[in-house]
Scaffold this active site. Structure first.
Site: not given
Length: 723
Positions: A361-362, A365, A385, A447
Site C-alpha cells: 500500500h505505502e 502511494h 487511497e 480512506h
C-alpha cells in the site's frame, strides 16, 4: 476548461534466507518489447529511460506552443511509458513564471510515428493569472493556515513545515496561492501534518487535506514467517541493503519523530546474515517484514508492468521502522522519498505496522505520486487511497505467502477489533466507508471514499456473489442489484494500472476514473471486448455511470490487443431526440448553434457525457460566478404539449437542502425551472420543462448558472431537445 468537483526480467520471487544478492548489469537500450502480463509497456533500463526523458524535454517547448500554452508556461517531463509499437505516453508537470502549477499536469499521447495524437489534461488549455506577486505575506499565510486547519488540532508551524507560492489550477479559474503545511494532533498522532491552500490575494481557504498518505489503524508486523530477504555484505558484516531492488535500505528509526524519521536513524548491521526472531522482542523482526514486503512490491510492479521501482528509474526508497512512539500508522512521504512504519500501540498489542499489504500500500502511494499524482483530497483523494489498497492487495496475492494468503481485506493481519482496516468486497461493513457513489463522495475522509473504487475493483475482478478467498468470506454485493462475473484480478489490475499511469491526472474524479479505465480496457482488450463491458458493469454496480451495451462476446477475451486508441472514449448511453427543434442538442458538433459565456461545451474526459462524447459543463468554480448557455430562435411546436427535455447531473461540495448554487432554465429571459445543489444526483436525471405557454413561438432558450462564494457545484447538461 476544467474544474475540481471535486507502477528486464523479474528478480526471483523467493530467495534462500541470508542470500547476498548483487545488482546485475543492464543494457542501456530499451527492451525489445514483449508484452508484459498486464499493461503492454516496454521495459526500460535506467539509461534508456533517461534518453526518452531527454527527448521529451527537447520537445517540450514546441509542444507547449502546439497545445496553445502561454509564453509564461513551461512543460517539465515527469514520466514516460513506451508501447511495444513505439507509441509514447509522456506525462508533464507545468510551471507558470517559474511557479509550480498545481493541477496543471497533462499526458501527451504520441503515436508510433512520433506525432502527438491526443492529450489528457488536468486543467485544459493555457493558464493565466493576473500576477505572481502575492498580496498576502508568507508570514500571514502561515498564521492563517494555522487558524484554518481542520484535520489537526493545536495546529502550529514548525521548522519542518513549508509555505510555497504556487498557481492553483485545481478550480475552474487559476489563482495565485500559498500551499502551507502545519503540524498538530490528527489521525497520524501528535505529529500529523495538514496542507492548507490559501488564495494569495484574499487568504480564502481553497483546499486542505492530510499530508501523510496513510494506512491509519493498528498493525501486526512479524507475520510473514520465515522468508528470504536480500542483504548486502561490506567489511566484516551485513546490512539490510537490497541491491537487487534499487538499493532499498531499511533503517531503524530509533523512535525518531514521524516528521523526521531519519533524525536518530541507524542502519541494521551485524556480523551474521540471520535477521529477527519472529517477534517484537527483536528490533530486526519488523525490518524483515518491511524488507520482504517492499521487495515483493518491487517485484510485482516489475514482473507485471515492467516498472522499475517507484519512479520507474531503478532507484529504491529508504524505509524506516520503529518510527515515533505508540504510532498506529504507516505512511509514504514523497518529499523525502521514503516510507515510515510505526510500532503500533497498546490498542493492538504493540504490533508493528509492517504487514505485507501495508508495505504494498505505502510503496504504491509513491507510484501514484510518480504518475497521476492524484490530489489527496476530494474524489481524487479517494482514488489515490484506493489505488494503494488495490495494489497492496495485488502484492499480497503475488507474494503467495502461506502465512498471509491473498484476499481483499486490507490489514487483516493488523489485529484490528473487527479483523481488518477495510474490506474491498464490502467497504460499508466497517460502518464508515462508502460502497456506492454518492454526491458526498468528495466530502468524506479519503480512506472512506476509497471504498467506491475498492468495491469497483473487487467486482471487476471477482464479480458478484458470495465466495471464500484466502480463507476469508467475501460477498460482492452490487449497489444496483446486478449479477455478473469478473474479468480476473490480473486483468482488472492491468486496467487500473494503465488508467493510472496513462490517462488519470491530479484532478481525476470518479466519473473520470470510469472513462480512464474504459479507455484502458479498450487499449488492452479491444473496444468491443467482454472485458471492457464488464468494467462498465462494475462501475454501474457502484453507482458510477451505466453499463455499456453487451458486445455479445461471451467470456472475456484471453489476450490484450496491445495498441492504444488515440484518445479516451465516452460510452454512448443516450441519443438525441430525432424530432428536436434545437440545433445540436447533444453538443456532438461542439458549440454549433449555441452561445456561451464560458467554454462550457466540452468533450473533457474528466466528466462523463450522457450521450456521445460532448456535453455542457456549467459552474464548479467554488467562488462567486455566473454563466449562460443559450440557443436563440428556437421554434416551439404549435400543437400538442411542447416541452423542453434534457439530462442533468449535479455534483456538489455543499450539504443540506438550502439552494446555494443554482441553474435556471429560461425562455425569453423568464425563469421556467430552477435546479440547485440540493438536486445532487449520482448520475444523469432526465428533466422536463413545460413550454405550452410559448406554443408556436420562436424563443430564446437558456441555462443560467449562479454560484456563491463558497464551495462548488457542477451542473452537467446533455441531450437537450424541444418537441
Amino acid at each position: 476548461m476544467n474544474r475540481k468537483t471535486a507502477l528486464a526480467a523479474a528478480v526471483a520471487a523467493a530467495l534462500t534466507l541470508g542470500t547476498v544478492v548483487a545488482a546485475s548489469s543492464q543494457s542501456p537500450a530499451l527492451a525489445s518489447g514483449t508484452t508484459a502480463n498486464g499493461a503492454g509497456f516496454q521495459s526500460m533500463t535506467v539509461v534508456g529511460r533517461l534518453a526518452v526523458m531527454e527527448r521529451a524535454e527537447k520537445e517540450a517547448g514546441a509542444l507547449a506552443k502546439t497545445l496553445g500554452l502561454g509564453p509564461d508556461e513551461r512543460l517539465l517531463p515527469k514520466d514516460v511509458l513506451v508501447e511495444n509499437d513505439g507509441a509514447r505516453h509522456v506525462r508533464y508537470d507545468r510551471t507558470y513564471r517559474g511557479l509550480p502549477v498545481v493541477g496543471g499536469d497533462l499526458v501527451v499521447h504520441y503515436a508510433a510515428n512520433g506525432k502527438p495524437a491526443s492529450t489528457t489534461w488536468a486543467h485544459e488549455g493555457a493558464v493565466k493569472v493576473a500576477g505572481v506577486t502575492p498580496k498576502l505575506t508568507g508570514k500571514d499565510a502561515s498564521a492563517t493556515a494555522e487558524r484554518s486547519a481542520k484535520h489537526v488540532t493545536s495546529a502550529r508551524t514548525t521548522t519542518l513545515d513549508t509555505s510555497q507560492l504556487v498557481v492553483w489550477a485545481v478550480g475552474k479559474v487559476p489563482v495565485l496561492a500559498y500551499r502551507n503545511t502545519v503540524t498538530g494532533t490528527g489521525d497520524a498522532g501528535p505529529g500529523s501534518h495538514e496542507a492548507v491552500v490559501l488564495d494569495a490575494a484574499s487568504g480564502a481557504v481553497l483546499d486542505q487535506y492530510e499530508v501523510e498518505q496513510t494506512v491509519t489503524g493498528t498493525g501486526n508486523g512479524v507475520n510473514v514467517g520465515q522468508v528470504g530477504i536480500e542483504t548486502s555484505q561490506g567489511g566484516s558484516g551485513y546490512t539490510l541493503t537490497d541491491a537487487a531492488h534499487g538499493g532499498t535500505i531499511v533503517y531503524d528509526s530509533y523512535n525518531s519523530p514521524q516528521s523526521n524519521p531519519a533524525q536518530n536513524a541507524r542502519t541494521f548491521s551485524k556480523s551474521s546474515n540471520s535477521w529477527g526472531n519472529g517477534s517484537t522482542s527483536s528490533r530486526e523482526s519488523a525490518a524483515v517484514d518491511a524488507s520482504y514486503g517492499l521487495a515483493k512490491t518491487w517485484d510485482y510492479y516489475k514482473s507485471t508492468f515492467n516498472r522499475s521501482g517507484i519512479r520507474n528509474d531503478g532507484r529504491g526508497a529508504p524505509a524506516y521502522v520503529h518510527v515515533d512512539n505508540q504510532l498506529l500508522n504507516a505512511f509514504y512521504d514523497d518529499s523525502c522519498f521514503c516510507m515510515s512504519f510505526g510500532d503500533g500501540s497498546s490498542q493492538n498489542g504493540n504490533t508493528p505496522l509492517t504487514a505485507l499489504d501495508v508495505s504494498g500500500h505505502e510503496m504504491s502511494h509513491g507510484v501514484t505520486a510518480a504518475t497521476a499524482n492524484l490530489n489527496y483530497s476530494g474524489e481524487s483523494g479517494g482514488l489515490n487511497e484506493a489505488t494503494s489498497d488495490i495494489f497492496g492487495t495485488m502484492v499480497e496475492f503475488y507474494a503467495g505467502n502461506s502465512t498471509d494468503p491473498g484476499d481483499y481485506y486490507i490489514g487483516e493481519k493488523l489485529h484490528m477489533g473487527n479483523g481488518y482496516l477495510r474490506r474491498m468486497d464490502n467497504p460499508a461493513a466497517d460502518g464508515s466507508s462508502l460502497s456506492c457513489y454518492s454526491s458526498r463522495a468528495g466530502q468524506v475522509d479519503v480512506h472512506y471514499s476509497s471504498g467506491i473504487a475498492n468495491h469497483f475493483f473487487y467486482l471487476a475482478a471477482e464479480g458478484t456473489g458470495a465466495k471464500t478467498i484466502g480463507g476469508l468470506p467475501h460477498n460482492g454485493t452490487p449497489c444496483n442489484g446486478d449479477s455478473f462475473g469478473g474479468i480476473g484480478r490480473d486483468k482488472a489490475a492491468a486496467v487500473w494500472y494503465r488508467a493510472l499511469s496513462t490517462y488519470m491526472t491530479s484532478t481525476t474524479t470518479y466519473s473520470g476514473a470510469r472513462t480512464a479505465t474504459l479507455q484502458a480496457a479498450a487499449d488492452l482488450y479491444g473496444a468491443n471486448s467482454q472485458e471492457r463491458y464488464l468494467v462498465s458493469k462494475a462501475w454501474a454496480a457502484v453507482s458510477v455511470g451505466t453499463a455499456l451495451p453487451d458486445p455479445g462476446n461471451g467470456t472475456p477475451t484471453p489476450s490484450p490487443s496491445g495498441s492504444p486508441s488515440p484518445s479516451p472514449t465516452s460510452s454512448p448511453t443516450g441519443n438525441p431526440n430525432p424530432g428536436n427543434a434545437l440545433t445540436n442538442g447533444g453538443f456532438e458538433q461542439g458549440a454549433t448553434g449555441w452561445t456561451q459565456s464560458a467554454d462550457d461545451i466540452t468533450n473533457s474526459t474528466q466528466q462523463q457525457a450522457h450521450g456521445g462524447s460532448w456535453y455542457a459543463w456549467m459552474m464548479g468554480y467554488g467562488s462567486t460566478a455566473s454563466e449562460t448557455l443559450a440557443q436563440n430562435n428556437v421554434a416551439v411546436p404549435s400543437t400538442g404539449s411542447p416541452k423542453l427535455t434534457f439530462w442533468l447531473k449535479v455534483t456538489t461540495q455543499e450539504s443540506g437542502s438550502t439552494a446555494y448554487d443554482t441553474l435556471k432554465v429560461t425562455a425569453n429571459g423568464q425563469a421556467l425551472a430552477t435546479y440547485s445543489n440540493a438536486n445532487a444526483s449520482a448520475g444523469y436525471v432526465q428533466k422536463t420543462v413545460d413550454l405550452s405557454a410559448f406554443r408556436g413561438q420562436s424563443v430564446n432558450l437558456g441555462f443560467v448558472g449562479q454560484e456563491d462564494a463558497y464551495l462548488s457545484t457542477v451542473f452537467l447538461v446533455d441531450d437537450v431537445s424541444v418537441g
